[in-house]
Design a protein around this motif. Structure first.
Motif, PDB file in Angstrom:
ATOM      1  N   ARG A 285       7.489  11.099   6.570  1.00  0.00           N
ATOM      2  CA  ARG A 285       8.079  10.246   7.596  1.00  0.00           C
ATOM      3  C   ARG A 285       9.328   9.533   7.100  1.00  0.00           C
ATOM      4  O   ARG A 285       9.853   8.653   7.779  1.00  0.00           O
ATOM      5  CB  ARG A 285       7.048   9.212   8.083  1.00  0.00           C
ATOM      6  CG  ARG A 285       5.818   9.857   8.708  1.00  0.00           C
ATOM      7  CD  ARG A 285       4.768   8.844   9.104  1.00  0.00           C
ATOM      8  NE  ARG A 285       3.616   9.532   9.689  1.00  0.00           N
ATOM      9  CZ  ARG A 285       2.602  10.025   8.981  1.00  0.00           C
ATOM     10  NH1 ARG A 285       2.595   9.887   7.658  1.00  0.00           N
ATOM     11  NH2 ARG A 285       1.612  10.650   9.577  1.00  0.00           N
TER      12      ARG A 285
ATOM     13  N   ALA B 124      -2.585   9.251  11.874  1.00  0.00           N
ATOM     14  CA  ALA B 124      -2.261   9.000  10.469  1.00  0.00           C
ATOM     15  C   ALA B 124      -2.989   7.762   9.953  1.00  0.00           C
ATOM     16  O   ALA B 124      -3.381   7.703   8.784  1.00  0.00           O
ATOM     17  CB  ALA B 124      -0.754   8.826  10.301  1.00  0.00           C
TER      18      ALA B 124
ATOM     19  N   ASP C  84       1.845   7.713  15.877  1.00  0.00           N
ATOM     20  CA  ASP C  84       0.977   8.656  15.163  1.00  0.00           C
ATOM     21  C   ASP C  84      -0.276   7.936  14.662  1.00  0.00           C
ATOM     22  O   ASP C  84      -0.482   7.768  13.465  1.00  0.00           O
ATOM     23  CB  ASP C  84       1.743   9.281  13.992  1.00  0.00           C
ATOM     24  CG  ASP C  84       0.970  10.416  13.328  1.00  0.00           C
ATOM     25  OD1 ASP C  84      -0.066  10.817  13.878  1.00  0.00           O
ATOM     26  OD2 ASP C  84       1.406  10.888  12.265  1.00  0.00           O
TER      27      ASP C  84
ATOM     28  N   LEU D 167       1.352   6.964   3.879  1.00  0.00           N
ATOM     29  CA  LEU D 167       2.044   7.088   5.159  1.00  0.00           C
ATOM     30  C   LEU D 167       3.514   7.476   5.042  1.00  0.00           C
ATOM     31  O   LEU D 167       4.052   8.118   5.948  1.00  0.00           O
ATOM     32  CB  LEU D 167       1.936   5.769   5.940  1.00  0.00           C
ATOM     33  CG  LEU D 167       0.522   5.312   6.315  1.00  0.00           C
ATOM     34  CD1 LEU D 167       0.579   3.973   7.034  1.00  0.00           C
ATOM     35  CD2 LEU D 167      -0.170   6.360   7.172  1.00  0.00           C
TER      36      LEU D 167
ATOM     37  N   CYS E 133       3.458   4.190  12.672  1.00  0.00           N
ATOM     38  CA  CYS E 133       2.317   5.069  12.942  1.00  0.00           C
ATOM     39  C   CYS E 133       1.473   4.544  14.093  1.00  0.00           C
ATOM     40  O   CYS E 133       0.916   5.321  14.882  1.00  0.00           O
ATOM     41  CB  CYS E 133       1.466   5.228  11.679  1.00  0.00           C
ATOM     42  SG  CYS E 133       2.245   6.228  10.395  1.00  0.00           S
TER      43      CYS E 133
END
Length: 406
Positions: A108, A48, A45, A104, A41
């Motif tokens: 994903r 997130a 990302d 998380l 992440c």
């Protein structure tokens, strides 16, 4: 997909097998998986990562933080601060890793992760069943400890993970894998000697079934009643069981040491009565026989305070954190149920099944702050949240398809 997500997803999937091969490995596996998702992440990302904070200021999050704060404050009067700090140093990092993983990982995970998870569960349960049936030849060959209870943590972890993982597989239209996950989990649990795992299995299946059949409020109410009574009656559990459990039932539960467990619960309950307001301090159960509260109860009641923990997480909260800790724990549980009540019926059934499984095991088994238990809960919640994500994606896909047809 970022490689870190692939590696983290594989670690999450393989955790049950790791627990079977090394019964305290889940904190390391979950911690590694969480680091993988954090790293991924961070690279692709970062939004997130910022999303990790808002849940902590929601009502359940604030209640949980208040509980943790009281746990830390209790170190001020802990007679064994080094022991309390050691327990915190094991519990808090694992709790943080479990939280990060549960937040998380869903959305994903690599596509192969649920299938790999099913393979890991099947291999774990099959290994437990075969090894115990053959009198543990692998352990004898390796010179390891030869005792049937070494698989207890493994099968309790299977209890936690199996339902949510099977739900992910079912929603992914891997029906055979979903059924195999549940069937082999039952095989491993029933072949083991863990009465706690069997209780967890029965409670989870029963609660999930009732949540599907009963009106939504009734299912939530039943779960709330069970959790509320587990907290409220924990200090008098031993006395109640001593009065209502007949000798015939104790005879049937010899392998589970039911008489000893009742006596332990009575001893810790007496200690709670001697100091109900603040408790002995976080993590002191390992030396509870030496606490000031223990000195206030009769000598014959102090003997079983030396077993390490009361074999009831709800009672352990009372003994270590007193009335404020018990109140905050109950508040966290009730706010959790309030959040779960908003789930669609299938998701609610799986979630309440996990709650019942966890509560049943916690009522009779491990140290409340055991890192392997916290890690197992984090993995189970991660799979449950992945199933919820699948539902949202499926709904969006159907909506898009219907819009296209129009």
């Amino acid at each position: 997909m970022h490689p870190a997500f692939t590696i983290g997803g594989a670690a999450l999937a393989l955790m049950p097998l790791a627990m079977t091969l090394a019964s305290r490995s889940s904190p390391a596996v979950v911690g590694f998986a969480a680091l993988c998702f954090l790293a991924g992440c961070w690279r692709v990302d970062r939004a997130a990562l910022r999303a990790l904070l808002p849940p902590l200021v929601s009502p359940p999050g604030l209640a949980a933080l208040a509980f943790l704060a009281w746990s830390v404050i209790s170190l001020a009067w802990s007679p064994f601060p080094a022991l309390s700090l050691r327990m915190l140093s094991e519990f808090l990092p694992t709790l943080l890793a479990a939280y990060c993983l549960a937040r998380l990982a869903p959305g994903r995970l690599p596509g192969f992760a649920p299938t790999l998870g099913a393979v890991a569960v099947v291999l774990s349960a099959a290994y437990v069943a075969v090894d115990l049936a053959a009198d543990m030849p692998v352990e004898r060959f390796l010179g390891s400890r030869v005792a049937a209870f070494v698989f207890n943590r493994s099968v309790m972890t299977l209890d936690l993970v199996a339902g949510p993982l099977a739900f992910v597989l079912w929603r992914g239209r891997q029906r055979v894998a979903a059924v195999a996950t549940l069937a082999f989990t039952m095989l491993g649990v029933l072949r083991s000697i863990s009465g706690a795992a069997m209780m967890g299995l029965a409670a989870g299946l029963g609660m999930a079934g009732l949540a599907r059949l009963l009106p939504r409020r009734a299912g939530i109410g039943l779960a709330g009643l069970g959790l509320g009574l587990a907290v409220a009656l924990a200090p008098v559990e031993g006395d109640l069981l001593a009065r209502v459990m007949p000798d015939a039932m104790h005879a049937q539960l010899t392998q589970s040491s039911s008489r000893a467990r009742v006596a332990i619960a009575r001893s810790f309950g007496a200690a709670v009565a001697a100091d109900p307001w603040r408790g002995a301090g976080f993590g002191t159960s390992g030396r509870f026989a030496e606490t000031p509260a223990a000195a206030r109860i009769p000598g014959e009641m102090r003997v079983l305070l030396g077993v390490g923990h009361p074999h009831n997480s709800f009672l352990q909260v009372w003994a270590e954190l007193g009335l404020p800790g018990a109140f905050l724990a109950a508040l966290v549980l009730m706010l959790m149920l309030d959040r779960l009540a908003r789930l669609p019926r299938p998701d609610l059934a799986v979630a309440l099944g996990l709650v019942a499984t966890s509560a049943a095991i916690a009522f009779v088994e491990h140290n409340a702050w055991a890192a392997w238990w916290t890690a197992g809960l984090g993995a189970a919640i991660s799979w449950a949240r992945e199933a919820a994500r699948q539902r949202v994606e499926d709904a969006a896909t159907r909506s898009f398809a219907m819009g296209g047809q129009a």
